[in-house]
Write an enzyme that holds these catalytic residues in place. Structure first.
Site, mmCIF file in Angstrom:
data_model
loop_
_atom_site.group_PDB
_atom_site.id
_atom_site.type_symbol
_atom_site.label_atom_id
_atom_site.label_comp_id
_atom_site.label_asym_id
_atom_site.label_seq_id
_atom_site.Cartn_x
_atom_site.Cartn_y
_atom_site.Cartn_z
ATOM 1 N N ILE A 441 0.756 -1.109 0.009
ATOM 2 C CA ILE A 441 0.119 -0.057 -0.043
ATOM 3 C C ILE A 441 0.789 1.216 -0.033
ATOM 4 C CG2 ILE A 441 -1.821 1.105 1.039
ATOM 5 C CD1 ILE A 441 -2.431 -1.787 -0.065
ATOM 6 N N SER A 443 3.584 2.515 2.342
ATOM 7 C CA SER A 443 5.004 2.678 3.303
ATOM 8 C C SER A 443 5.586 1.360 3.705
ATOM 9 C CB SER A 443 4.333 3.509 4.436
ATOM 10 O OG SER A 443 3.216 2.654 5.001
ATOM 11 N N GLU A 494 8.091 5.497 0.985
ATOM 12 C CA GLU A 494 7.831 6.345 1.885
ATOM 13 C C GLU A 494 8.731 6.993 3.154
ATOM 14 O OE1 GLU A 494 3.449 6.686 2.669
ATOM 15 O OE2 GLU A 494 3.022 5.464 0.763
ATOM 16 N N TRP A 571 -7.977 14.622 7.514
ATOM 17 C CA TRP A 571 -7.068 14.433 8.451
ATOM 18 C C TRP A 571 -6.352 15.600 8.954
ATOM 19 C CZ3 TRP A 571 -4.967 8.920 6.829
ATOM 20 C CH2 TRP A 571 -5.848 8.086 7.129
ATOM 21 N N GLU A 615 -14.933 8.002 6.367
ATOM 22 C CA GLU A 615 -15.282 8.755 7.656
ATOM 23 C C GLU A 615 -15.642 10.112 7.547
ATOM 24 O OE1 GLU A 615 -11.043 8.327 9.199
ATOM 25 O OE2 GLU A 615 -11.049 10.500 9.119
ATOM 26 N N HIS A 651 -6.692 3.774 -2.365
ATOM 27 C CA HIS A 651 -6.698 2.786 -1.360
ATOM 28 C C HIS A 651 -7.641 3.626 -0.371
ATOM 29 C CE1 HIS A 651 -5.293 0.653 2.238
ATOM 30 N NE2 HIS A 651 -5.101 1.613 2.831
ATOM 31 N N HIS A 704 -2.098 -3.827 11.235
ATOM 32 C CA HIS A 704 -2.408 -3.284 12.688
ATOM 33 C C HIS A 704 -2.304 -4.148 13.744
ATOM 34 C CE1 HIS A 704 -4.815 -0.644 9.764
ATOM 35 N NE2 HIS A 704 -4.293 0.342 10.633
HETATM 36 N N1 GLN Z 1 0.132 5.065 1.309
HETATM 37 C C1 GLN Z 1 -0.064 4.796 2.653
HETATM 38 C C2 GLN Z 1 0.823 4.048 3.497
HETATM 39 O O1 GLN Z 1 1.185 2.891 2.895
HETATM 40 C C3 GLN Z 1 -1.437 4.641 2.911
HETATM 41 C C4 GLN Z 1 -1.965 4.568 4.435
HETATM 42 C C5 GLN Z 1 -3.227 4.687 4.724
HETATM 43 O O2 GLN Z 1 -4.178 4.455 4.067
HETATM 44 N N2 GLN Z 1 -3.536 5.024 5.978
HETATM 45 O O3 GLN Z 1 1.277 4.504 4.362
HETATM 46 ZN ZN ZN Z 2 -4.861 2.346 4.685
#
Ligand code: GLN
Ligand code: ZN
Length: 765
Positions: A441, A443, A494, A571, A615, A651, A704
């Site tokens: 995704i 990072s 990232e 955010w 959200e 995403h 997570h």
């Molecule tokens: N590109 C972001 C990462 O990989 C996406 C993070 C997210 O969706 N919260 O950290």
């Molecule tokens: Zn995410």
């Protein structure tokens, strides 16, 4: 006398002390005793701060080592079976296992599901109920903390989540959601016991949060609510019960709320100022006190004190001083701790702001004004008026070239050149990926070294060139690793980004940043939201050189990585002087320029994260369409300036899509990756029934949790996906970015993930 009341205070600490303590306990570097002592110290500090500000009513039990809903789960003893809870009180390690999963001492349990707290960026642990769930008090936390406050000489009012909201926050194993209410009979005795015990301890008031009263409810809830609160009233006739509602207006539930057998109702007058008059009527009619949520608990702008005084005076006139309370709109959990610590903010901007601690002062000023009259707070009112005027006219805020560009947006700018089928063909030809392509995704682990380098760069002990070299080394390590493990679409990892929103905000005009403005996001994780104060524009490219460099290291496809306009908006602390839709459009145009620069630099796949689009959904259904229209448009404006063969990904995390799948489809991203592993692919149902046409990467790795999923369980998840979505549309990826994980977990997990994709290719040949 008119009272001022707080509904909850940030527990993380002025310097994130709680985060540090909890994390070192998890690592085994702090004893449980020390952790508990640190919690106690923080509670005392925060209570004293509130007491000294002059507040008349201070909350207790708003503290938590992880999450207040998880605390309720423990209090009520509804611990899911897999944690082997055998009665008594839930111990701290079981508590953390429920929050985070656990792999130790032969135990291997997954975490409980986590989801957003209404439309905030706070995540709570979702209660899990068995079909005929029993409840039994299994934690003494709330009683201990109340006793602790008394011992410290501070009279507090304990806070709990109300029974109906608690059930509605949870899920039942059979998914028959409305049946949750059948659990009320089992649940209410536990609530009665809580109230009885607190009253026995000497508590004079209790705050019961019922945010669902400000949400869409079905008709029969009116009766349910009345019966439940009649029952709680019976537990003790004397304790003052304040029922709080927040994040939206009561609307059709207004009469229900005021009909409850309680002493006071709190309403959010920031989010829903229009309900004031009617609340006033109802409060007068039913003889209740009204708690006026005037100070914004979700934002960092100073209160317009003169305006608040108008409201307060009206309320006092109608209800009498003793029946009016002055409060923040919601718990201050969602605001940073103290503006005083911000030594680097532009003083002109700082003068417009108030963090949690300053909001306490605002409450005190308003209370004084309410009690002694406006003259008693004349200097404060004059200063407040000056701030309002300054913001309305400041050149820092209003930028003509941004306005001109907004006016020049045409409908074409929100449309890709061709439809998805045409684009897909061109993209497949160009990209040449296998079936079930694997990717991540964005990072990769933010290691100690990365953080240290960034800290040193910020401090000035590392110069820009040295910092860049350090980050480039990290990019190379991440790229090499991805090649070695056999991922198909690579990312640069990232490392240079402190945060997916802050990083962009720092490079855009119209944003500013606090140094210590942390807000809890989930568990020990905090975010430091950027502050949008003015018109937004992009002075120079933001990510291009990193993407170009990463692409130069590999023959595989490098995915460019951006954050989308709604997530940036969602955010951040936003300006409250123009509609959010307008701010979103400004950000969208800036991102559009970045997308186009990436494409020009040879990046064929560009991901625009919209983690927060859901959200941002208004809490009331009747408001959805308007929001989805402007947010989808903002996404389309930023993503549609590219060639057909350029693949746009998006995403989203922690999302349920059933009720907004239509809008997701309208975003028209070529590929969407979503969070699905904890819910066992449940979230895919929406995509199936909608026949979602574009490509999808359902997450197979719960990032997570520190748990390392094995290949078999990921294959299992993918098979569930294949059962509902054609294999040709599927990607294989984790739930979200890997930045919070360590390499020791990520390496084996991604290897297992790549193996899972290979197995799938064999199975579905
Ligand atoms: N590109 C972001 C990462 O990989 C996406 C993070 C997210 O969706 N919260 O950290
Ligand atoms: Zn995410």
């Amino acid at each position: 006398m008119t009272h001022s009341i707080n509904l909850g205070f940030p527990r993380i600490g002025a310097h994130r002390e709680l985060k540090k303590a909890v994390e070192s306990y998890w690592k085994g570097a702090m004893s449980q005793e020390d952790l508990i002592a640190e919690g106690k110290k923080l509670r005392l500090t925060h209570w004293n701060l509130q007491k000294n500000s002059g507040l008349s009513s201070i909350p207790a039990n708003d503290f938590s080592f992880y999450d207040q809903v998880l605390d309720m789960i423990c209090l009520l003893g509804c611990v899911p079976e897999r944690y082997d809870f055998s009665g008594g009180n839930v111990d701290l390690d079981t508590y953390f296992a429920m929050a985070r999963g656990s792999q130790k001492d032969g135990q291997d349990v997954t975490a409980m599901e986590m989801t957003k707290w209404f439309d905030t960026n706070y995540h709570y642990i979702v209660p899990e109920f068995s079909k005929d769930q029993k409840f039994k008090l299994s934690s003494t936390k709330i009683f201990d903390e109340y006793a602790e406050s008394v011992e410290a000489g501070i009279q507090t009012h304990p806070v709990i989540i109300g029974p109906i909201s608690f059930l509605k926050l949870g899920k039942r194993e059979d998914n028959f959601t409305d049946c949750r209410l059948t659990l009320l009979d089992n649940l209410l005795p536990a609530y009665e016991e809580i109230i009885t015990k607190l009253a026995d301890q000497g508590a004079m008031a209790i705050q019961i949060d019922e945010p669902y009263l400000a949400m869409d409810l079905k008709e029969n809830y009116d009766e349910v609510y009345r019966e439940v609160y009649a029952c709680l009233r019976k537990a003790n006739p004397d304790i003052r019960i304040l029922v709080t509602t927040y994040f939206d207006g009561l609307r059709d539930n207004l009469e229900t709320a005021f009909a409850l057998d309680v002493n006071a109702i709190h309403v959010d007058l920031r989010r829903a100022p229009e309900q004031f008059e009617e609340c006033l009527e109802q409060a007068a009619k039913t003889g209740k006190a009204l708690s006026l949520g005037l100070i914004d608990g979700r934002n960092i702008w100073k209160n317009d004190l003169s305006h608040s005084m108008d409201i307060i005076e009206q309320a006092i006139e109608k209800l009498g001083a003793g029946n009016v309370m002055i409060a923040p709109s919601c718990s201050l959990l969602h605001t940073p701790f103290d503006l005083k610590n911000e030594t680097k903010l532009d003083p002109a901007l700082k003068n417009w702001m108030a963090f949690a601690t300053q909001k306490l002062d605002e409450l005190a000023i308003l209370q004084k004004g309410a009690t002694e009259g406006r003259d008693a707070i004349k200097p404060e009112l004059t200063a407040s008026d000056a701030v309002q005027k300054d913001r309305a006219t400041s050149e820092r805020i209003h930028n003509k070239s941004v306005q001109d560009r907004l006016n020049a947006v045409t409908p074409d700018m929100a449309k890709r050149k061709s439809n998805f089928a045409t684009r897909q063909k061109l993209q497949h030809e160009k990209l040449g990926l296998p079936k079930f392509p694997t990717t991540t995704i964005g990072s990769f682990p933010q290691t100690q070294e990365i953080r240290k380098a960034r800290a040193a760069f910020k401090k000035g002990t590392l110069n820009e060139a040295e910092y860049e070299t350090a980050m480039k080394d990290e990019v190379k390590r991440v790229v090499d690793y991805q090649e070695s493990v056999g991922l198909d679409v690579l990312v640069h990892g990232e490392p240079e980004r402190n945060d997916m929103v802050e990083y962009f905000g720092e490079q855009l005009d119209g944003f500013t940043f606090s140094k210590l403005g942390w807000v809890q996001s989930y568990g020990s994780r905090c975010v430091k939201p950027p502050i949008i104060y003015g018109d937004i524009s992009r002075p120079t490219p933001m990510t291009v050189k990193w993407a170009e460099y990463a692409q130069s290291l590999t023959d595989k496809k490098m995915k460019g990585m951006l954050t989308g306009p709604i997530t940036i908006l969602q955010w951040s602390f936003v300006r409250d002087d123009q509609p959010e839709s307008l701010t979103a459009k400004q950000i969208s145009l800036a991102i559009r320029d970045e997308v186009s620069d990436l494409e020009k630099a040879g990046i064929d796949i560009i991901q625009i994260d919209e983690a927060a689009i859901r959200e941002g959904l208004p809490l009331r259904k009747e408001d959805w369409k308007n929001y989805l229209d402007w947010s989808v448009e903002a996404f389309r404006i930023c993503s549609s300036g590219v060639e057909d063969s350029t693949q746009i990904h998006t995403h989203m995390c922690y999302s349920e899509f059933n009720d907004m799948i239509d809008a997701i489809a309208k975003m028209d991203a070529d590929v969407i990756s979503i969070e699905t592993s904890r819910s066992q692919m449940e979230l895919l149902d929406a995509f199936q029934s909608y026949k979602y046409p574009n490509e999808i990467g359902p997450g197979v790795y719960d990032i997570h949790s520190p748990r390392i999923p094995n290949t078999a369980e990921m294959v299992d998840l993918m098979e569930k996906a294949v059962a509902v979505i054609p294999a040709e549309q599927l990607w294989v990826n984790p739930d979200c970015g890997l930045k919070t994980r360590g390499w020791a977990e990520v390496e084996p997990a991604l290897k297992n993930m790549v193996d899972a994709a290979k197995e799938m290719r064999q199975k579905v040949a």
